[in-house]
Design a protein around this motif. Structure first.
Motif, short mmCIF file in Angstrom:
data_model
loop_
_atom_site.label_atom_id
_atom_site.label_comp_id
_atom_site.label_asym_id
_atom_site.label_seq_id
_atom_site.Cartn_x
_atom_site.Cartn_y
_atom_site.Cartn_z
N SER A 33 -6.75 8.25 5.11
CA SER A 33 -6.28 6.86 5.14
C SER A 33 -5.26 6.61 4.04
N GLU A 37 -0.24 6.21 4.51
CA GLU A 37 0.72 5.16 4.15
C GLU A 37 1.90 5.72 3.35
N ASP A 39 4.24 3.10 2.17
CA ASP A 39 4.57 1.96 1.31
C ASP A 39 3.68 2.00 0.07
N ALA A 41 2.85 -0.12 -2.30
CA ALA A 41 1.90 -1.21 -2.50
C ALA A 41 0.68 -1.04 -1.60
N GLN A 42 0.89 -0.62 -0.37
CA GLN A 42 -0.23 -0.40 0.56
C GLN A 42 -1.06 0.80 0.14
N VAL A 43 -0.42 1.83 -0.37
CA VAL A 43 -1.14 3.02 -0.85
C VAL A 43 -2.09 2.64 -1.98
N ARG A 45 -3.36 -0.30 -2.68
CA ARG A 45 -4.43 -1.15 -2.17
C ARG A 45 -5.49 -0.32 -1.45
N ARG A 46 -5.10 0.65 -0.66
CA ARG A 46 -6.06 1.49 0.07
C ARG A 46 -6.86 2.37 -0.88
N GLU A 49 -9.60 0.18 -2.52
CA GLU A 49 -10.59 -0.20 -1.52
C GLU A 49 -11.47 0.99 -1.14
#
Length: 558
Positions: A33, A37, A39, A41-43, A45-46, A49
């Protein structure tokens, strides 16, 4: 009974194996997961989480270490609501226990984080936390940041297996972050190249200097995801930089703002001739004066636009929103190259303006020559003819109508016009007419549109230098006020000399003078007029806006 014990033990082992299998499966899913990614910022965040989910932590956070290597430039959280984050206040900057993990990038497990010697407690409205697990994230040989996890559900402590799982995830996270940064860098490079090509095309098409400045600021803001972008230039006689173009947060209020050299990012970059960064800018003690402009914003960078004698020709200032990542080395290099292209654009625009000015002066000189060689000579001849004819006119009324004196006055006016046309637009003592025209022309940059200018009378001959200096000071102040406070789309300037006085009128269609606003600038103009025996008035016409009139008497005989 022995058999039952063995069966129970076997069941426990089977459950442990299944738990390990599920955890490995979850870890693999998390790695896939995170790596999916591109991006950044998305990396990030993941990653945080997935870390909280893998060890069943109630709270999780990822702190990105800033360029200084000592503080956090970004802090992402899991488990806190937006309301809780707002109540807690500013996000951590990397002090206390967080600094311990930054200075010693090794896994750290605590049964009670409050008992650690580096713990400084929690701010108001912060939820209580007990257990703690911190693991660094490395990107190649660089410590990118740290994962912070607290309060494992069930009230139990984080164990060795939790540490191993998060350490494994941090390795995969480092690879994913590196890939995202490389991808982001390539995309950014393409955008910079496209912006440079657009500026070059704008230059070749003959765009004005203001249009080039706007293009530079807007493209820099878009590519760097900045909330604010300013271009400030040094101005002779001002101890600071003047913001010629602004875009983003409070752009209208910043337009025309004077940025001091001391205590500001732009001033430091201008004097050093190299980029200067701050994380975040308003809280940086090196730039106390910047806090007024960048209040509520985060990381910022000031990049000089070329250098001359060790100081820049101007400065591009960019600031991101609070909580956004700082400007790193990977961003500064293309930004400096872009600033170099912007400098070339400005130089070319100035050369074009100089060429236009030379053409204008040559045309003025031609007009002045024609006026002298043709108009004045014909008037002289006409005057001499009239003088001869006046002697032959016997009727007294008819003799008075032969206006030889009016011809002399007309010749005087034309001579003054010729003198004004031939006055070179130099810094060393240009006439009032040329100085006023230049000031109004320069104001187009800060106003965003060219003011309308009207001049009448013998400004260069009848207005003494001392009064002319007062007129220029008043004109500069009124134009600056119109740019900073009026929010006008139309500004008119009228300058007249005649009937024993010089009158400067500046009108606009803006919002008018606030009833409770600061009046120190207007009071200074009034005192300046009274010191010369004149007056200063401000009116609000029926159609709206403001009309400011400054008068000063001229010496007798003017």
């Amino acid at each position: 009974m022995r058999l039952d014990e063995l069966l129970d033990e076997l069941q426990v082992r089977i459950d442990e194996v299944r738990g390990t299998r599920d955890r490995v499966h979850n870890l693999l899913e998390a790695v896939v997961s995170v790596g999916r990614e591109l991006d950044l910022a998305q990396v990030l965040r993941r990653i945080v989480e997935a870390a909280a989910l893998l060890v069943d932590a109630e709270y999780g956070a990822l702190g990105v270490i800033g360029p200084d290597g000592r503080t956090l430039s970004q802090f992402l959280t899991v488990g806190l609501t937006d309301e809780e984050i707002t109540e807690i206040g500013p996000l951590p900057a990397g002090h206390g226990l967080l600094r311990e993990v930054i200075h010693h990038p090794e896994p750290l497990r605590l049964t009670n984080l409050g008992s650690h010697s580096s713990s400084h407690g929690f701010p108001a409205h912060h939820p209580p936390m007990r257990t703690f697990l911190g693991v660094p994230i490395r990107v190649r040989d660089e410590v990118f940041g740290n994962l912070y996890l607290t309060d494992k559900r069930g009230g139990i402590d984080f164990d060795t297996e939790d540490e191993t799982v998060i350490s494994t995830l941090s390795v995969a996270a480092g690879v994913a972050i590196d890939n995202a940064r490389l991808y982001e860098g390539s995309q950014r490079q393409q955008r910079w190249l496209k912006a440079n090509a657009e500026i070059t095309e704008s230059l070749l098409s003959g765009s004005s200097r203001l249009a080039v400045l706007e293009l530079i600021a807007r493209r820099a803001q878009e590519i760097t995801a900045a909330r604010l972008a300013d271009i400030a230039m040094p101005v002779a006689g001002i101890d600071g930089l003047v913001v010629e173009f602004a875009v983003g947060t409070d752009a209208r209020a910043r337009q025309g703002l004077v940025v001091p050299f001391a205590g500001t990012l732009s001033g430091a970059a201008h004097r050093a001739g190299k980029p200067v960064t701050a994380v975040p800018a308003p809280a940086d003690e090196r730039f106390p004066a910047e806090a007024q402009v960048l209040e509520g914003l985060g990381p910022a960078v000031a990049v000089p636009l070329g250098t001359a004698g060790g100081e820049s020709r101007g400065v591009l200032l960019l600031a991101r929103a609070a909580g956004e990542p700082a400007f790193g080395e990977g961003e500064l290099e293309p930004l400096v190259a872009f600033a170099g292209q912007a400098t070339l654009a400005l130089e070319l625009a100035e050369r074009r303006r100089d060429a236009e000015q030379i053409a204008l002066l040559e045309e003025r000189d031609r007009i002045a020559r024609d006026l002298h060689d043709l108009a004045i000579q014909r008037l002289f001849a006409t005057g001499m003819t009239l003088q001869s004819a006046a002697r032959l006119v016997e009727h007294e009324g008819a003799a008075e109508r032969v206006a030889v004196d009016d011809l002399d006055e007309t010749i005087k006016i034309i001579r003054s016009m010729i003198f004004g046309l031939r006055t070179k637009d130099r810094e060393s003592g240009p006439g009032l007419r040329a100085r006023a025209a230049r000031a109004v022309g320069d104001a187009a940059t800060t106003l965003g549109h060219p003011p309308r200018l009207s001049m009448e009378g013998l400004l260069d001959t009848d207005v003494p230098p001392q009064i002319a200096d007062h007129v220029m000071a008043v004109l500069g102040e009124l134009l600056s006020n119109a740019a900073r406070h009026a929010q006008a789309t139309r500004v008119g300037v009228t300058l007249k000399a005649g009937r024993g006085e010089v009158v400067l009128t500046v009108s606009d269609n803006g919002k008018g003078i606030a009833a409770q606003g600061r009046r120190s600038g207007l009071r200074n103009l009034d005192e300046r007029a009274q010191g010369l025996g004149g007056s200063f008035t401000h009116e609000r016409p029926d159609e709206g806006g403001t009309r400011l009139v400054w008068r000063a008497p001229l010496p007798t005989g003017s």
